[in-house]
Design a protein around this motif. Structure first.
Motif, short mmCIF file in Angstrom:
data_model
loop_
_atom_site.label_atom_id
_atom_site.label_comp_id
_atom_site.label_asym_id
_atom_site.label_seq_id
_atom_site.Cartn_x
_atom_site.Cartn_y
_atom_site.Cartn_z
N ALA A 24 0.82 -1.21 0.00
CA ALA A 24 0.00 0.00 0.00
C ALA A 24 0.86 1.26 0.00
CB ALA A 24 -0.94 -0.01 1.19
N ASP A 25 2.05 1.19 0.61
CA ASP A 25 2.96 2.35 0.62
C ASP A 25 3.83 2.41 -0.62
OD1 ASP A 25 2.04 3.25 3.07
OD2 ASP A 25 3.45 2.02 4.18
N ASN A 26 3.83 1.35 -1.40
CA ASN A 26 4.65 1.27 -2.62
C ASN A 26 3.79 0.60 -3.70
OD1 ASN A 26 6.83 1.29 -4.36
ND2 ASN A 26 7.60 -0.66 -3.63
N PRO A 27 2.79 1.32 -4.21
CA PRO A 27 1.85 0.69 -5.14
C PRO A 27 2.45 0.38 -6.50
CG PRO A 27 1.48 3.04 -5.06
CD PRO A 27 2.53 2.73 -4.02
N GLY A 45 -3.12 7.83 -8.81
CA GLY A 45 -4.12 7.38 -7.86
C GLY A 45 -3.96 8.07 -6.53
N LYS A 46 -4.95 7.85 -5.67
CA LYS A 46 -4.94 8.42 -4.32
C LYS A 46 -4.72 7.31 -3.32
CE LYS A 46 -8.14 11.94 -5.85
NZ LYS A 46 -9.55 12.20 -6.05
N ARG A 47 -3.91 7.57 -2.36
CA ARG A 47 -3.56 6.57 -1.35
C ARG A 47 -4.80 5.99 -0.65
NH1 ARG A 47 1.07 5.58 1.89
NH2 ARG A 47 0.46 4.69 3.86
N ARG A 48 -5.81 6.79 -0.47
CA ARG A 48 -7.01 6.33 0.24
C ARG A 48 -7.89 5.41 -0.62
NH1 ARG A 48 -11.43 9.10 -1.33
NH2 ARG A 48 -11.10 11.04 -2.45
N LEU A 49 -7.67 5.42 -1.94
CA LEU A 49 -8.43 4.56 -2.85
C LEU A 49 -7.52 3.43 -3.31
CD1 LEU A 49 -10.27 7.28 -4.98
CD2 LEU A 49 -11.22 5.90 -3.12
N VAL A 50 -7.45 2.36 -2.54
CA VAL A 50 -6.49 1.29 -2.80
C VAL A 50 -7.21 -0.06 -2.85
CG1 VAL A 50 -5.93 1.00 -0.34
CG2 VAL A 50 -4.29 0.29 -2.08
N ALA A 51 -6.74 -0.90 -3.73
CA ALA A 51 -7.20 -2.30 -3.81
C ALA A 51 -5.96 -3.16 -3.94
CB ALA A 51 -8.12 -2.51 -5.01
N THR A 52 -6.04 -4.34 -3.37
CA THR A 52 -4.93 -5.29 -3.47
C THR A 52 -5.41 -6.51 -4.24
OG1 THR A 52 -4.07 -4.53 -1.36
CG2 THR A 52 -3.27 -6.64 -2.15
N ALA A 57 -0.63 -3.92 -4.45
CA ALA A 57 -1.52 -2.80 -4.20
C ALA A 57 -1.61 -1.90 -5.44
CB ALA A 57 -1.03 -1.98 -3.02
N TYR A 58 -2.81 -1.43 -5.70
CA TYR A 58 -3.06 -0.49 -6.80
C TYR A 58 -3.83 0.69 -6.23
CZ TYR A 58 -1.86 -4.45 -9.78
OH TYR A 58 -1.21 -5.50 -10.37
N VAL A 62 -10.29 7.74 -8.81
CA VAL A 62 -11.69 7.95 -8.44
C VAL A 62 -12.30 6.63 -7.97
CG1 VAL A 62 -12.08 9.95 -9.96
CG2 VAL A 62 -12.47 7.64 -10.82
N GLU A 63 -13.33 6.74 -7.16
CA GLU A 63 -14.00 5.57 -6.59
C GLU A 63 -14.54 4.63 -7.68
OE1 GLU A 63 -15.26 3.08 -3.60
OE2 GLU A 63 -14.32 5.02 -3.18
N SER A 64 -15.07 5.19 -8.76
CA SER A 64 -15.65 4.34 -9.82
C SER A 64 -14.58 3.46 -10.47
CB SER A 64 -16.36 5.18 -10.87
OG SER A 64 -15.46 6.10 -11.47
N ASN A 65 -13.35 3.95 -10.59
CA ASN A 65 -12.27 3.12 -11.14
C ASN A 65 -11.91 1.99 -10.18
OD1 ASN A 65 -12.26 4.80 -13.32
ND2 ASN A 65 -10.18 5.52 -13.06
#
Length: 129
Positions: A24-27, A45-52, A57-58, A62-65
């Motif tokens: 998450a710190d190194n997407p 991207g924004k750090r708060r919008l993350v998926a693994t 981590a990516y 935006v939330e829709s992406n």
């Protein structure tokens, strides 16, 4: 012997920085949103919008992406784990520049340099996977 030990630690450090070990710190993709490549142009991207996915981590712009990625991550993950496609094909694991890429048949290919991209284009994409 010291040279071999130093080489070993350099290799380990490079492997830990590869996209396969991005946290998450190194997407992956240097923090660029993987879905954005398929829409217009890469966006940070924004750090708060993350998926693994598969331990990587990516970040998303935006939330829709983030939602689109979560429903079908394989569609958006770059080929060769985001490593330079030309170098990977030649047997090397070189990190790619997230701003040098190519979309071919719905697949995202990343490159380390413009010359690597040009070599890929000259040699053709078909049959390179």
């Amino acid at each position: 012997m010291k040279a071999y030990i130093a080489y070993f630690f350099v290799v380990i450090a490079l492997l830990l920085q590869s996209p396969a070990h991005a946290g998450a710190d190194n997407p992956a993709l240097g923090g660029y949103d993987p879905v954005s490549y398929f829409k217009a142009f890469p966006e940070k991207g924004k750090r708060r919008l993350v998926a693994t996915h598969a331990g990587t981590a990516y970040w998303f712009s935006v939330e829709s992406n983030l939602e689109e990625f979560s429903s079908n991550p394989e569609r958006f993950i770059p080929q060769y784990s985001g490593l330079c496609a030309t170098n990977y094909r030649e047997g090397f694991r070189r990190p790619a520049n997230p701003l040098i890429y190519l979309l071919v048949d719905g697949k995202l290919y990343m490159f380390s340099s413009l010359s690597a991209l040009q070599r890929w284009q000259v040699e053709g994409v078909s049959g390179q996977e």
